[in-house]
Design a protein around this motif. Structure first.
Motif, PDB file in Angstrom:
ATOM      1  N   UNK A   1      11.507  27.620  45.643  1.00 49.90           N
ATOM      2  CA  UNK A   1      11.355  26.754  46.814  1.00 49.90           C
ATOM      3  C   UNK A   1      12.479  26.984  47.823  1.00 49.90           C
ATOM      4  N   UNK A   2      13.697  27.173  47.328  1.00 52.13           N
ATOM      5  CA  UNK A   2      14.851  27.424  48.201  1.00 52.13           C
ATOM      6  C   UNK A   2      14.614  28.675  49.042  1.00 52.13           C
ATOM      7  N   UNK A   3      14.200  29.760  48.387  1.00 49.50           N
ATOM      8  CA  UNK A   3      14.068  31.020  49.126  1.00 49.50           C
ATOM      9  C   UNK A   3      12.799  31.074  49.976  1.00 49.50           C
ATOM     10  N   UNK A   4      11.765  30.361  49.591  1.00 48.35           N
ATOM     11  CA  UNK A   4      10.608  30.226  50.485  1.00 48.35           C
ATOM     12  C   UNK A   4      11.057  29.481  51.746  1.00 48.35           C
ATOM     13  N   UNK A   5      11.841  28.430  51.564  1.00 42.22           N
ATOM     14  CA  UNK A   5      12.393  27.701  52.714  1.00 42.22           C
ATOM     15  C   UNK A   5      13.286  28.573  53.579  1.00 42.22           C
ATOM     16  N   UNK A   6      14.092  29.423  52.946  1.00 40.01           N
ATOM     17  CA  UNK A   6      14.960  30.329  53.706  1.00 40.01           C
ATOM     18  C   UNK A   6      14.134  31.296  54.551  1.00 40.01           C
ATOM     19  N   UNK A   7      13.092  31.839  53.960  1.00 39.66           N
ATOM     20  CA  UNK A   7      12.236  32.781  54.691  1.00 39.66           C
ATOM     21  C   UNK A   7      11.543  32.070  55.856  1.00 39.66           C
ATOM     22  N   UNK A   8      11.040  30.885  55.617  1.00 43.83           N
ATOM     23  CA  UNK A   8      10.396  30.119  56.688  1.00 43.83           C
ATOM     24  C   UNK A   8      11.392  29.815  57.810  1.00 43.83           C
TER      25      UNK A   8
ATOM     26  N   UNK B   1      14.012  31.568  58.682  1.00 40.05           N
ATOM     27  CA  UNK B   1      14.214  32.801  59.450  1.00 40.05           C
ATOM     28  C   UNK B   1      13.027  33.086  60.363  1.00 40.05           C
ATOM     29  N   UNK B   2      11.827  32.934  59.839  1.00 36.06           N
ATOM     30  CA  UNK B   2      10.633  33.200  60.644  1.00 36.06           C
ATOM     31  C   UNK B   2      10.537  32.254  61.837  1.00 36.06           C
ATOM     32  N   UNK B   3      10.837  30.990  61.618  1.00 37.00           N
ATOM     33  CA  UNK B   3      10.768  30.011  62.720  1.00 37.00           C
ATOM     34  C   UNK B   3      11.776  30.322  63.811  1.00 37.00           C
ATOM     35  N   UNK B   4      12.898  30.958  63.434  1.00 43.16           N
ATOM     36  CA  UNK B   4      13.918  31.334  64.414  1.00 43.16           C
ATOM     37  C   UNK B   4      13.652  32.726  65.001  1.00 43.16           C
ATOM     38  N   UNK B   5      12.512  33.326  64.632  1.00 52.70           N
ATOM     39  CA  UNK B   5      12.174  34.690  65.064  1.00 52.70           C
ATOM     40  C   UNK B   5      13.259  35.687  64.670  1.00 52.70           C
ATOM     41  N   UNK B   6      13.833  35.453  63.503  1.00 54.95           N
ATOM     42  CA  UNK B   6      14.837  36.348  62.929  1.00 54.95           C
ATOM     43  C   UNK B   6      14.194  36.997  61.709  1.00 54.95           C
ATOM     44  N   UNK B   7      14.038  38.296  61.780  1.00 56.21           N
ATOM     45  CA  UNK B   7      13.294  39.002  60.734  1.00 56.21           C
ATOM     46  C   UNK B   7      14.209  39.746  59.765  1.00 56.21           C
ATOM     47  N   UNK B   8      15.444  39.314  59.667  1.00 60.89           N
ATOM     48  CA  UNK B   8      16.396  39.940  58.750  1.00 60.89           C
ATOM     49  C   UNK B   8      16.508  39.113  57.468  1.00 60.89           C
ATOM     50  N   UNK B   9      15.384  38.966  56.777  1.00 57.06           N
ATOM     51  CA  UNK B   9      15.379  38.147  55.563  1.00 57.06           C
ATOM     52  C   UNK B   9      14.993  38.968  54.332  1.00 57.06           C
ATOM     53  N   UNK B  10      15.276  40.258  54.362  1.00 52.92           N
ATOM     54  CA  UNK B  10      14.940  41.118  53.231  1.00 52.92           C
ATOM     55  C   UNK B  10      15.592  40.684  51.933  1.00 52.92           C
TER      56      UNK B  10
ATOM     57  N   UNK C   1      23.336  33.225  59.248  1.00 57.80           N
ATOM     58  CA  UNK C   1      22.948  31.817  59.330  1.00 57.80           C
ATOM     59  C   UNK C   1      22.811  31.385  60.787  1.00 57.80           C
ATOM     60  N   UNK C   2      23.724  31.833  61.635  1.00 57.15           N
ATOM     61  CA  UNK C   2      23.648  31.485  63.057  1.00 57.15           C
ATOM     62  C   UNK C   2      22.380  32.055  63.686  1.00 57.15           C
ATOM     63  N   UNK C   3      22.019  33.292  63.312  1.00 60.40           N
ATOM     64  CA  UNK C   3      20.797  33.898  63.855  1.00 60.40           C
ATOM     65  C   UNK C   3      19.557  33.110  63.426  1.00 60.40           C
ATOM     66  N   UNK C   4      19.616  32.520  62.250  1.00 61.03           N
ATOM     67  CA  UNK C   4      18.478  31.744  61.744  1.00 61.03           C
ATOM     68  C   UNK C   4      18.508  30.294  62.233  1.00 61.03           C
ATOM     69  N   UNK C   5      19.562  29.931  62.937  1.00 60.76           N
ATOM     70  CA  UNK C   5      19.662  28.565  63.453  1.00 60.76           C
ATOM     71  C   UNK C   5      20.146  27.548  62.441  1.00 60.76           C
ATOM     72  N   UNK C   6      20.812  28.011  61.392  1.00 60.72           N
ATOM     73  CA  UNK C   6      21.330  27.110  60.354  1.00 60.72           C
ATOM     74  C   UNK C   6      22.745  26.689  60.738  1.00 60.72           C
ATOM     75  N   UNK C   7      23.007  25.377  60.826  1.00 63.05           N
ATOM     76  CA  UNK C   7      24.358  24.928  61.173  1.00 63.05           C
ATOM     77  C   UNK C   7      25.380  25.365  60.122  1.00 63.05           C
ATOM     78  N   UNK C   8      26.564  25.719  60.581  1.00 63.73           N
ATOM     79  CA  UNK C   8      27.624  26.162  59.663  1.00 63.73           C
ATOM     80  C   UNK C   8      27.981  25.068  58.656  1.00 63.73           C
ATOM     81  N   UNK C   9      27.813  23.831  59.029  1.00 62.75           N
ATOM     82  CA  UNK C   9      28.143  22.722  58.130  1.00 62.75           C
ATOM     83  C   UNK C   9      27.233  22.684  56.896  1.00 62.75           C
ATOM     84  N   UNK C  10      26.108  23.373  56.928  1.00 65.64           N
ATOM     85  CA  UNK C  10      25.179  23.389  55.795  1.00 65.64           C
ATOM     86  C   UNK C  10      25.525  24.438  54.747  1.00 65.64           C
TER      87      UNK C  10
END
Length: 115
Positions: free
Chosen positions: A77-84, A86-95, A34-43
């Motif tokens: 929709x949730x997982x499309x958002x998750x992939x987006x 990751x991509x926006x954070x230039x983190x490609x570990x979304x397999x 989550x940190x690599x993707x830029x997602x705050x821990x509070x989420x």
């Protein structure tokens, strides 16, 4: 066709319950990803709750088709958002997100085909 729907739906629900549980216990690898993707821990708790609600909706949807359809669409929709995210954070570990997305798509397609 209905048997395939049941198998895929239960598998998708189990995978999402497992993932939500890892979010709730703040599993170390989840926090790192989550940190690599830029997602705050509070989420993380809210994201886990959404996955858990989606899983529950899939299971209820076995008996109430509209709820299962809505839950599958929500998870897609949730997982499309998750992939987006990751991509926006230039983190490609979304397999794994792709696997979860494909499970939700399969559950939706099979739900609609078995109506």
């Amino acid at each position: 066709m209905f048997t395939a729907y049941i198998v895929v739906t239960v598998l998708a629900a189990a995978a999402n319950i497992f993932s939500a549980t890892l979010d709730f216990i703040r599993f170390k690898q989840v926090l790192i990803n989550m940190a690599k993707a830029g997602v705050p821990e509070s989420w993380i708790t809210m994201l886990g709750a959404l996955k858990g609600a989606g899983a529950l909706g899939l299971l209820v949807g076995i008996r109430v088709p509209l709820i299962g359809t809505a839950a599958a669409i929500g998870l897609i929709l949730f997982f499309v958002g998750a992939i987006i995210t990751h991509l926006r954070a230039h983190d490609y570990s979304f397999g794994l997100a792709i696997v979860f997305l494909l499970l939700a798509v399969a559950a939706l397609v099979l739900r609609l085909a078995s109506w």
